[in-house]
Design an enzyme around this catalytic site. Structure first.
Site, PDB file in Angstrom:
ATOM      1  N   GLY A 268     -11.372 -11.518  -8.471  1.00 50.31           N
ATOM      2  CA  GLY A 268     -10.476 -10.439  -8.895  1.00 50.31           C
ATOM      3  C   GLY A 268     -10.780  -9.927 -10.286  1.00 50.31           C
ATOM      4  N   ALA A 269     -10.895 -10.832 -11.233  1.00 50.81           N
ATOM      5  CA  ALA A 269     -11.106 -10.439 -12.614  1.00 50.81           C
ATOM      6  C   ALA A 269     -11.431 -11.673 -13.436  1.00 50.81           C
ATOM      7  CB  ALA A 269      -9.850  -9.765 -13.178  1.00 50.81           C
ATOM      8  N   GLU A 271     -11.098 -13.479 -17.476  1.00 51.94           N
ATOM      9  CA  GLU A 271     -10.360 -13.427 -18.742  1.00 51.94           C
ATOM     10  C   GLU A 271     -11.213 -13.623 -19.990  1.00 51.94           C
ATOM     11  OE1 GLU A 271     -10.096 -15.915 -16.407  1.00 51.94           O
ATOM     12  OE2 GLU A 271      -9.874 -17.895 -17.335  1.00 51.94           O
ATOM     13  N   ASN A 272     -12.497 -13.260 -19.984  1.00 48.53           N
ATOM     14  CA  ASN A 272     -13.352 -13.451 -21.157  1.00 48.53           C
ATOM     15  C   ASN A 272     -12.633 -13.028 -22.442  1.00 48.53           C
ATOM     16  OD1 ASN A 272     -15.563 -13.725 -19.185  1.00 48.53           O
ATOM     17  ND2 ASN A 272     -15.267 -11.521 -18.974  1.00 48.53           N
ATOM     18  N   HIS A 304      -2.117 -11.400 -15.333  1.00 48.48           N
ATOM     19  CA  HIS A 304      -2.737 -12.725 -15.214  1.00 48.48           C
ATOM     20  C   HIS A 304      -3.843 -12.915 -16.262  1.00 48.48           C
ATOM     21  CE1 HIS A 304      -4.049 -16.301 -12.809  1.00 48.48           C
ATOM     22  NE2 HIS A 304      -5.212 -15.995 -13.353  1.00 48.48           N
ATOM     23  N   GLU A 305      -4.760 -11.968 -16.305  1.00 53.34           N
ATOM     24  CA  GLU A 305      -5.882 -12.140 -17.241  1.00 53.34           C
ATOM     25  C   GLU A 305      -5.395 -12.093 -18.683  1.00 53.34           C
ATOM     26  OE1 GLU A 305      -8.297 -13.240 -15.651  1.00 53.34           O
ATOM     27  OE2 GLU A 305      -7.677 -12.444 -13.700  1.00 53.34           O
ATOM     28  N   HIS A 308      -3.913 -15.366 -19.720  1.00 51.21           N
ATOM     29  CA  HIS A 308      -4.926 -16.398 -19.959  1.00 51.21           C
ATOM     30  C   HIS A 308      -5.310 -16.492 -21.435  1.00 51.21           C
ATOM     31  CE1 HIS A 308      -6.166 -18.404 -16.356  1.00 51.21           C
ATOM     32  NE2 HIS A 308      -6.618 -17.336 -15.713  1.00 51.21           N
ATOM     33  N   GLU A 327      -5.103 -22.333 -14.466  1.00 54.22           N
ATOM     34  CA  GLU A 327      -4.864 -21.405 -13.352  1.00 54.22           C
ATOM     35  C   GLU A 327      -3.461 -21.542 -12.754  1.00 54.22           C
ATOM     36  OE1 GLU A 327      -6.506 -18.977 -13.146  1.00 54.22           O
ATOM     37  OE2 GLU A 327      -8.487 -19.452 -13.930  1.00 54.22           O
TER      38      GLU A 327
END
Ligand code: B3K
Ligand code: ZN
Length: 881
Positions: A268-269, A271-272, A304-305, A308, A327
């Site tokens: 999905g994506a 979180e860098n 969500h990201e 994080h 997670e």
């Protein structure tokens, strides 16, 4: 598992601290799609906490071509290092030194989409879990954290935008039309959070002022043609930032927050730090191309990201077994965020539906693993429903046990103690225990024991003493390597209703005062009895309110009791659940009828209850749509001893068609009452209305009458938004009528330039329950728009067919199975992570009849016999067979 394979099992108990640490990382990328040169300069030193004397240095590296290697500025002689298939080994390095390496990689040939790869007009990276080692030699593990300084060099015409984590500290021009940008990320991070993006992109810019008054630049990078589809993602980001401040007191820490949308992405994506990379399906939206569900999913993933940044980035995982530390916690946070942004009960219902249909199935099969697994071959296979969603439920139970204030205190303590560290689940739970003054030792079993616990509840009312006993037994089925389970510590939220549906006071024997109408019982033993006093009549228990624990509940409700809960309980989840239990009973009874060759007939009382609900004007429409949706085929399947996909499908369709016929007038009325009164806006608060309206249409379409087909085709043609367009096209795609082909053709013609919508077009056909679906799916593999290299496209066709079309995938001929195995073998060489994901439907083979079992096993064996099988695929197939 066979002992002949060459894959190494990594075990949690084998963890040792790293032998070396890396203080700073300097990277220089000479970017080119065909050949990129990566120069790295690592400041290394032996770890003071290591066990034993500093031994050889083993750096991870895969698919790298080593060009040069220097230690403290001196070219390393060949006898002082060796290059292995997956490592660079320096047998005898000094205590503290600088290592400089130049490696060559090829982004264009990287179809695994891990490391540096090409997606459309850009180069981008994906490093979690172990992609950084495909960029340069490194200690690629989350407990090695360093400060990174990154310079990107590229031709300005091809890559006007050059992005990396942190702050841009320098830019400049170079000869031959090249330019460069240097980025410094002041926060120490593990390599999995590293990211670079370079390409021909444009940005939507915005600003956010944090609670302490800092101004943050928000930049959302997309291809020029998509600039008009970014507003919702940006608005969602700002809402998420505000929410985390308000709910958890967490503020953003860098000056810039960047998001890049890419079309080719394995999940999905990501979180860098400061530079999230997103699958474009979780960024791009316009009313014409995105459904209400898409809008919802974007808000959720953006949240969500973002969340994080604290739960994952500021505090990260010590090792990958601790994955749920970030997670599970972040899933819980994004669920709460979405619940605050929309209808909380509906959000809870959707989350529970997902958990039960996917995680329960995982927990009941050969791939079952604890929220904190004990061993893996390929960590990417453990980004699972269990680690994410059961992990989220575990956090939710902590929040229920501690209460909102206790939970917040626990979160604060966790951040205070561990900011900047790489820790284990234990540290998190300890912070909760310390903040709440509670012993959570037994609670840790949720992290260590796999399987879905079963709560069996019986009761006893004694009129003479006006006392009521609830007897709760818990058990948990055996799972791989875990034959016996110990009891769990869990919250059972409940209430009691009298026969008029009024809530009774809940006083346990021995307690004085207290007349709460809802309370949380804590379970710790295999069997426990709770005695309530002062109960005037035999009550109906309302159990597991708000779904307070991820368990299967067994209580023998009568039909009347379920109707009472459905209509009177104060807890919306229990109201919904009572209806689902009732519908499940009805459908499974019909399944039995059909299997035994009896005719099917729908009980009048069920139709009557459905009518009452449908015509209840007081109900919230989004909730109503959930309540009127029958349990999914996959969920019904879970409840059968031996799954009979044909009988489930036919019984469920029979119920839908009977309701569609007998309640046609009511469905038409409700549909009309929900008709749009103005142009579509995703945030107009009417998404529940649209959902209900489209649900009515699908019921009306179930018997397949011409007026219903006309209505659907009419809605399809006049829709001004994707929600209503898909709402009409979905039932049409499942209907054997001329309008079907016509509508699908029109849809494709209109949207063939839009990737996201074309994905929907593939999925509509792959999930049609019509008997010819498999042949259509096979034909679609040759469609010019089908690509094996694009994960979204593979999921939209192969994934949708095998995971969301139970009756056609499990066709008695076995053709669905052969189809899937063929595609897995094809994907094995292209993208092992995606290939492995596609194997899961086969893991359920034991749940089917002997003939299907045989056929599925044969396909698994065919997969396992493939030479050069990736370990990702091997692990899932070998555990499944
Ligand atoms: N952390 C990433 C998932 C990475 C998956 C690696 N195979 C996205 C997320 O959970 O937010
Ligand atoms: Zn995540």
């Amino acid at each position: 598992m066979s002992h002949t394979h060459a894959h190494v099992e990594i075990r949690r108990e084998d963890y040792t601290p790293p032998d070396y640490l890396i203080e700073t990382v300097e990277l220089r990328f000479e970017l080119d799609a065909e050949t990129t040169l990566v120069s790295s300069r690592l400041a290394l030193h032996a770890n003071p906490d290591r066990v034993g004397r500093a031994p050889e240095l083993r750096l991870d590296g895969e698919e790298l071509k080593l060009i040069s290697l220097q230690l403290d500025g001196v070219e390393l002689a060949p006898e002082r290092y060796r290059v292995e298939e997956k490592h660079l080994v320096i047998p005898d390095p000094p205590e503290r030194f600088i290592l400089e390496a130049v490696t060559e990689i090829s982004p264009a040939r990287n179809t695994a989409l891990s490391g540096l790869y090409v997606s459309g007009p850009m180069l981008c990276t994906q490093c979690e879990a172990e992609g950084f080692r495909r960029i340069t030699y490194f200690l690629d593990r989350p407990d090695v954290m360093a400060v990174y300084r990154v310079t990107l060099v590229a031709p300005k015409s091809k890559a006007p935008v050059l992005l990396a984590n942190g702050n841009r500290i320098e830019t400049g021009e170079l000869p031959d039309g090249r330019h460069y940008a240097t980025w410094l990320d002041p926060f120490k991070k593990p390599s999995y959070l590293f990211a670079v993006v370079a390409g021909d992109l444009v940005a939507l810019n915005d600003r956010f002022t944090t609670m302490s008054g800092r101004k943050i630049n928000l930049e959302l990078y997309v291809e020029q043609k998509n600039l008009g589809k970014c507003d919702h993602a940006m608005a969602s980001l700002k809402r998420a930032m505000r929410w985390d401040e308000e709910k958890f007191g967490r503020e953003y820490d860098l000056d810039t927050y960047m998001i890049v949308a890419v079309d080719d992405f394995n999940m999905g994506a990501m979180e860098n730090k400061g530079l999230n990379v997103f699958n474009s399906r979780y960024v791009l939206a316009s009313p014409e191309t995105a459904t209400d569900d898409d809008y919802q999913a974007i808000e959720e993933v953006i949240g969500h990201e973002y969340f994080h940044n604290w739960t994952g980035n500021r505090i990260t995982c010590r090792d990958w077994f601790q994955l749920s530390l970030k997670e599970g916690l972040t899933i819980y946070r994004d669920q709460e965020f979405s619940a605050d942004m929309q209808s909380r009960p509906v959000k809870r219902i959707t989350d529970v539906r997902l958990l039960r249909s996917s995680q329960f199935a995982e927990d009941a099969g050969p791939l079952a693993h604890p929220v904190r697994p004990d061993a893996y071959l390929e960590i990417n296979n453990f980004y699972s429903m269990t680690v994410y969603h059961k992990g989220g439920e575990v956090i939710r139970m902590l929040a229920t046990l501690l209460g909102p204030d206790g939970f917040r205190k626990g979160m604060d303590l966790y951040f205070e103690r561990h900011d900047g560290q790489a820790v284990r689940v234990d540290e998190f739970v300890q912070a909760m225990a310390d903040a709440g003054g509670r012993d959570l030792g037994q609670f840790m079993r949720w992290y260590d024991q796999a399987g879905t616990p079963v709560l069996t509840v019986t009761d006893h009312y004694d009129a003479a003493t006006r006392s009521y006993q609830l007897i709760v037994e818990q058990s948990c089925p055996a799972t791989p390597n875990q034959p016996e389970k110990k009891p769990f510590h869990l919250p059972l939220a409940m209430g009691l209703l009298d026969r008029q549906g009024r809530e009774l006071p809940l006083r346990l024997s021995g307690e004085t005062g207290g007349d709460s109408r809802s309370r949380v019982l804590e379970l710790r033993e295999a069997q426990e009895t709770f005695t309530f006093t002062g109960v005037p009549e035999k009550p109906v228990p309302s159990l597991l309110r708000n779904y307070s624990a991820p368990v299967k509940l067994r209580y023998d409700y009568t039909e009347e009791e379920l109707v009472l809960l459905m209509t009177h309980d104060s807890d919306p989840f229990v109201r919904w659940e009572a209806g689902q239990v009732r519908a499940g009973q009805v459908i499974l009874d019909l399944v039995a009828d059909r299997q035994q060759g009896r005719g099917m007939a729908l009980e009048d009382s069920f139709v009557a209850a459905f009518r009452t609900l449908l015509t209840d004007a007081k109900q919230d429409r989004a909730f109503l749509a959930e309540a009127l949706t029958l349990p999914a085929e996959s969920y019904l399947a879970e409840q059968m001893e031996v799954i009979d996909p044909d009988a489930i499908f036919e019984a469920r369709e029979f119920v839908r068609a009977t309701l569609g016929t007998r309640l046609a007038a009511e469905f038409q009325q409700t549909r009309a009452a929900c008709a749009p009164s103005g142009p579509y806006r995703p945030d107009d608060g009417l998404s529940g209305c649209r959902r209900l309206r489209n649900l009515c249409l699908s019921y009306l379409m179930a018997p397949g009458s011409q007026p219903a087909i006309d209505a659907a085709f009419g809605q399809f043609r006049s829709a001004d938004n994707m929600t209503d367009s898909i709402g009409a096209l979905m039932p049409l795609a499942g209907c054997d009528c001329p309008e079907r082909g016509e509508a699908l053709r029109m849809f494709y013609e209109k949207w063939k330039g839009d990737r996201g919508v074309v994905d929907k077009w593939f999925t509509l056909q792959a999930t049609s329950r019509l008997p010819g679906t498999l042949s259509e799916v096979i034909a679609l593999l040759d469609h010019p728009d089908f690509e094996f290299t694009n994960p979204n496209r593979v999921r939209s066709l192969v994934g949708a067919f095998s995971q969301s079309n139970q009756v056609r995938f499990h066709d008695a001929s076995g053709a669905g199975y052969r189809f899937l195995a063929d595609q897995i073998l094809k994907l094995n060489t292209i993208n092992p992570q995606i290939a492995a994901r596609m194997v899961t439907p086969f893991s359920r083979w034991r749940r089917f009849d002997a003939k299907r079992q045989e056929m599925m096993k044969k396909e698994l064996e065919r997969i396992l016999a493939e030479p050069g099988l990736a370990k990702d695929v091997y692990e899932i197939a070998a555990k499944s067979v």
